[in-house]
Design an enzyme around this catalytic site. Structure first.
Site, PDB file in Angstrom:
ATOM      1  N   LYS A   1       0.835  -1.213   0.000  1.00 43.73           N
ATOM      2  CA  LYS A   1       0.000   0.000   0.000  1.00 43.73           C
ATOM      3  C   LYS A   1       0.867   1.258   0.000  1.00 43.73           C
ATOM      4  CE  LYS A   1      -1.432   1.576   4.099  1.00 43.73           C
ATOM      5  NZ  LYS A   1      -1.232   2.966   4.542  1.00 43.73           N
ATOM      6  N   ASN A   2       1.883   1.277   0.856  1.00 44.19           N
ATOM      7  CA  ASN A   2       2.664   2.509   0.999  1.00 44.19           C
ATOM      8  C   ASN A   2       3.637   2.746  -0.151  1.00 44.19           C
ATOM      9  OD1 ASN A   2       1.286   3.140   3.275  1.00 44.19           O
ATOM     10  ND2 ASN A   2       2.905   2.566   4.719  1.00 44.19           N
TER      11      ASN A   2
ATOM     12  N   CYS B   1      -2.997  13.297  13.473  1.00 46.70           N
ATOM     13  CA  CYS B   1      -3.785  12.068  13.379  1.00 46.70           C
ATOM     14  C   CYS B   1      -3.530  11.240  14.618  1.00 46.70           C
ATOM     15  CB  CYS B   1      -3.482  11.311  12.099  1.00 46.70           C
ATOM     16  SG  CYS B   1      -1.945  10.423  12.153  1.00 46.70           S
TER      17      CYS B   1
ATOM     18  N   ARG C   1       2.331  14.825  13.105  1.00 44.53           N
ATOM     19  CA  ARG C   1       2.675  14.572  11.700  1.00 44.53           C
ATOM     20  C   ARG C   1       2.637  15.814  10.800  1.00 44.53           C
ATOM     21  NH1 ARG C   1       0.000   9.115   9.622  1.00 44.53           N
ATOM     22  NH2 ARG C   1       1.802   9.134   8.245  1.00 44.53           N
TER      23      ARG C   1
ATOM     24  N   ASP D   1       5.701   0.711  11.612  1.00 39.95           N
ATOM     25  CA  ASP D   1       4.430   0.096  11.197  1.00 39.95           C
ATOM     26  C   ASP D   1       4.292  -1.360  11.645  1.00 39.95           C
ATOM     27  OD1 ASP D   1       3.707   2.471  10.051  1.00 39.95           O
ATOM     28  OD2 ASP D   1       4.126   1.862   7.986  1.00 39.95           O
TER      29      ASP D   1
ATOM     30  N   ARG E   1      -8.397  -0.057   5.386  1.00 36.35           N
ATOM     31  CA  ARG E   1      -7.524   0.908   4.702  1.00 36.35           C
ATOM     32  C   ARG E   1      -6.245   0.253   4.200  1.00 36.35           C
ATOM     33  NH1 ARG E   1      -6.437   6.330   7.774  1.00 36.35           N
ATOM     34  NH2 ARG E   1      -5.281   6.511   5.835  1.00 36.35           N
TER      35      ARG E   1
HETATM   36  C1  EPZ Z   1       5.019   6.976   5.990  1.00 30.12           C
HETATM   37  O1  EPZ Z   1       4.375   8.090   6.577  1.00 30.12           O
HETATM   38  C2  EPZ Z   1       4.023   5.832   5.991  1.00 30.12           C
HETATM   39  N1  EPZ Z   1       2.861   6.227   5.210  1.00 30.12           N
HETATM   40  C3  EPZ Z   1       3.623   5.480   7.415  1.00 30.12           C
HETATM   41  O2  EPZ Z   1       2.769   4.354   7.376  1.00 30.12           O
HETATM   42  C4  EPZ Z   1       4.894   5.120   8.190  1.00 30.12           C
HETATM   43  O3  EPZ Z   1       4.552   4.869   9.539  1.00 30.12           O
HETATM   44  C5  EPZ Z   1       5.908   6.256   8.113  1.00 30.12           C
HETATM   45  O4  EPZ Z   1       6.179   6.593   6.721  1.00 30.12           O
HETATM   46  C6  EPZ Z   1       7.246   5.935   8.770  1.00 30.12           C
HETATM   47  O5  EPZ Z   1       7.795   4.783   8.199  1.00 30.12           O
HETATM   48  C7  EPZ Z   1       2.891   6.106   3.877  1.00 30.12           C
HETATM   49  O6  EPZ Z   1       3.870   5.691   3.286  1.00 30.12           O
HETATM   50  C8  EPZ Z   1       1.656   6.485   3.129  1.00 30.12           C
HETATM   51  P1  EPZ Z   1       7.454  10.329   7.723  1.00 30.12           P
HETATM   52  P2  EPZ Z   1       5.007   9.564   6.466  1.00 30.12           P
HETATM   53  O7  EPZ Z   1       7.368  11.577   6.932  1.00 30.12           O
HETATM   54  O8  EPZ Z   1       5.668   9.690   5.156  1.00 30.12           O
HETATM   55  C9  EPZ Z   1       8.047  13.671  11.121  1.00 30.12           C
HETATM   56  C10 EPZ Z   1       0.829   3.071   7.915  1.00 30.12           C
HETATM   57  O9  EPZ Z   1       0.370   2.565   8.991  1.00 30.12           O
HETATM   58  N2  EPZ Z   1       7.916  14.678  10.045  1.00 30.12           N
HETATM   59  O10 EPZ Z   1       8.590   9.388   7.444  1.00 30.12           O
HETATM   60  O11 EPZ Z   1       3.936  10.513   6.814  1.00 30.12           O
HETATM   61  C11 EPZ Z   1       6.751  12.917  11.358  1.00 30.12           C
HETATM   62  O12 EPZ Z   1       5.849  13.630  12.170  1.00 30.12           O
HETATM   63  C12 EPZ Z   1       1.408   4.483   7.898  1.00 30.12           C
HETATM   64  O13 EPZ Z   1       0.793   2.475   6.837  1.00 30.12           O
HETATM   65  C13 EPZ Z   1       8.050  16.026  10.338  1.00 30.12           C
HETATM   66  O14 EPZ Z   1       8.277  16.424  11.479  1.00 30.12           O
HETATM   67  O15 EPZ Z   1       6.077   9.506   7.627  1.00 30.12           O
HETATM   68  C14 EPZ Z   1       7.258  11.635  11.987  1.00 30.12           C
HETATM   69  O16 EPZ Z   1       7.482  11.836  13.351  1.00 30.12           O
HETATM   70  C15 EPZ Z   1       1.242   5.196   9.186  1.00 30.12           C
HETATM   71  N3  EPZ Z   1       7.902  16.940   9.310  1.00 30.12           N
HETATM   72  C16 EPZ Z   1       8.598  11.408  11.256  1.00 30.12           C
HETATM   73  O17 EPZ Z   1       8.962  12.679  10.719  1.00 30.12           O
HETATM   74  C17 EPZ Z   1       7.664  16.535   8.018  1.00 30.12           C
HETATM   75  O18 EPZ Z   1       7.539  17.408   7.145  1.00 30.12           O
HETATM   76  C18 EPZ Z   1       8.569  10.409  10.114  1.00 30.12           C
HETATM   77  O19 EPZ Z   1       7.460  10.696   9.266  1.00 30.12           O
HETATM   78  C19 EPZ Z   1       7.549  15.169   7.733  1.00 30.12           C
HETATM   79  C20 EPZ Z   1       7.678  14.251   8.760  1.00 30.12           C
END
Ligand code: EPZ
Length: 421
Positions: free
Chosen positions: A22-23, A118, A123, A308, A400
């Site tokens: 999915k991701n 969320c 996030r 995850d 989802r």
């Molecule tokens: C992706 O989310 C995945 N979603 C998530 O899977 C997964 O948990 C996550 O990566 C980490 O592996 C998809 O791929 C659609 P990040 P993403 O940007 O891209 C912080 C699931 O259950 N951050 O790597 O949103 C953020 O808050 C989902 O399938 C900032 O501060 O994750 C987090 O603490 C849930 N500012 C960390 O970085 C930003 O601009 C990592 O988030 C971006 C992120």
């Protein structure tokens, strides 16, 4: 509202087919915006988030054709003219923000509803926005929307992410593919889903090197073309069903699963006393005699242990022999499954970003609910091993990201059904 009802205690035996990730599929679908030609994605998972992304692309004017079984999608961006991703779609699926980079790169403008917090944390998307500004975009936040535009093309530049962000890396990778000049993305996410996107972009004509490393080099091209790409197997679905086999003391072949992208999860399962056997058809998971052993878990960016999989591992370790410490280092609020596991008889104490899990001899079935996808599936796993009946409420979370979860588990002997309220 539908529930999943499980009568626990059946060891799982049989085969489970692993679908496409999915991701990986979500950013791959967004990348179709980059070209007026058609992008075909195979090995598509048929889950709610994929349909939500399809609806968003259709809203933007793309032609989105998913085949009858939901395994293949062809997206044509020829008549795509709309550049606004509305609140009503983005609020249901945060990954909608992945259209920002591609829209800006191809059309010079984008208006995307700002995703809110969320269930697993605040996030923010500030790192996506800062990087796009570095590439010359003018971004203004108003009325709950990200309003972005650029004069001419985005400009290649050196971007250093201060922390690893999967979505941020994907957005900038897509934007850089059509930018003017070279973009270097340092401290890039190395997740297999990012690699899959980079490979598909290459097939579309993008010039990318450093794929799989933490430094991506992208030389922008004026246009990208159509391509056909097969999505990588879902490493999180793989890990989830591996735990279903382990937690029930079963023996299951995960068909189509790959070892390569999942070494942290399989390494830890082995240390916990689970047999992980790779063969031509996939990966066989078999629990050795006796209880699971307690192990410590720390979530980290890839190739570390994935956030995850944290909730699912916690369900397993709640039945282990001995204590385990689970530390969540990616999201600040990802222990929402703990109170529900406690209601099933687990012994878990949370201290900040760590949880001490003291293994118990048995869990007992209970009505439970969770607030996100992975927390929900951890309760399904706990229910498979628990004595008695577990009702997992809010099934829409599971839908989802897990395709036909109750059928896949029932085919291996689980007593599980979807109950309509
Ligand atoms: C992706 O989310 C995945 N979603 C998530 O899977 C997964 O948990 C996550 O990566 C980490 O592996 C998809 O791929 C659609 P990040 P993403 O940007 O891209 C912080 C699931 O259950 N951050 O790597 O949103 C953020 O808050 C989902 O399938 C900032 O501060 O994750 C987090 O603490 C849930 N500012 C960390 O970085 C930003 O601009 C990592 O988030 C971006 C992120």
């Amino acid at each position: 509202m539908d529930r999943i009802r499980i009568t626990g205690g059946q060891p799982l035996h049989g085969e489970i087919e692993i679908g496409g990730a999915k991701n990986a599929a979500l950013p791959l679908m967004a990348s179709a915006i980059l070209t007026p030609q058609s992008l075909t994605l195979e090995n598509l998972p048929s889950v709610a988030d994929i349909h939500a992304m399809g609806n968003l692309l259709a809203e933007l004017g793309a032609e989105v054709k998913i085949d009858a079984v939901g395994r293949r999608v062809t997206i044509s961006g020829e008549n795509l003219t709309e550049t606004t991703a509305p609140y009503d779609i983005v609020r249901k699926m945060r990954a909608s923000v992945l259209v920002l980079g591609p829209l800006l790169a191809r059309f010079g403008e984008a208006r995307v509803s700002l995703p809110g917090g969320c269930a697993i944390g605040t996030r923010p998307v500030d790192l996506h926005l800062k990087a796009l500004e570095q590439m010359g975009a003018v971004i203004e936040l108003s009325g709950g929307y990200i309003n972005a535009h650029v004069e001419g093309r985005l400009k290649g530049t050196h971007i250093l992410f201060p922390m690893v962000t999967v979505g941020g890396t994907e957005n900038i990778l897509m934007a850089a593919a059509l930018a003017d000049g070279e973009t270097v993305i340092a401290n890039a996410a190395r997740e297999p889903e990012v690699t899959d996107l980079a490979r598909c972009l290459q097939a579309m004509g993008a010039e990318i090197s450093g794929i799989g490393s933490d430094t991506l080099h992208v030389i922008g091209v004026k246009e990208l073309k159509g391509a056909t790409h097969s999505i990588v197997p879902d490493r999180i679905e793989t890990g989830t069903y591996a735990i279903a086999a382990a937690i029930t003391g079963g023996d299951v072949l995960l068909k189509g699963a790959e070892m390569a992208n999942n070494e942290a999860v399989f390494g830890l399962l082995k240390r916990a006393g689970v047999d992980v056997i790779s063969n031509d058809a996939g990966i066989r998971i078999k629990r050795q005699n006796g209880r699971i052993r307690g192990v410590d878990v720390m979530t980290e960016p890839y190739p570390g242990f994935p956030t995850d999989m944290q909730a699912q591992f916690m369900a397993l370790l709640s039945l282990a022999d001995g204590a385990s410490m689970i530390t969540e280092s990616i999201f600040e609020n990802r222990f929402m499954h703990v109170p529900e596991l406690l209601r099933m008889g687990a012994n878990i104490n949370v201290h900040g970003s760590s949880a001490i899990v003291r293994g118990v001899g048995r869990l007992s079935g209970a009505p439970v609910m969770a607030t996100d996808l992975r927390a929900s599936v951890s309760l399904v796993l706990a229910g498979l091993a628990a004595e008695g009946v577990t009702d997992v409420n809010r099934v829409y979370h599971l839908d989802r990201g897990y395709e036909r979860i109750e059928q896949k588990l029932a085919a291996c002997g689980a007593i599980i059904e979807r109950v309509s309220a």
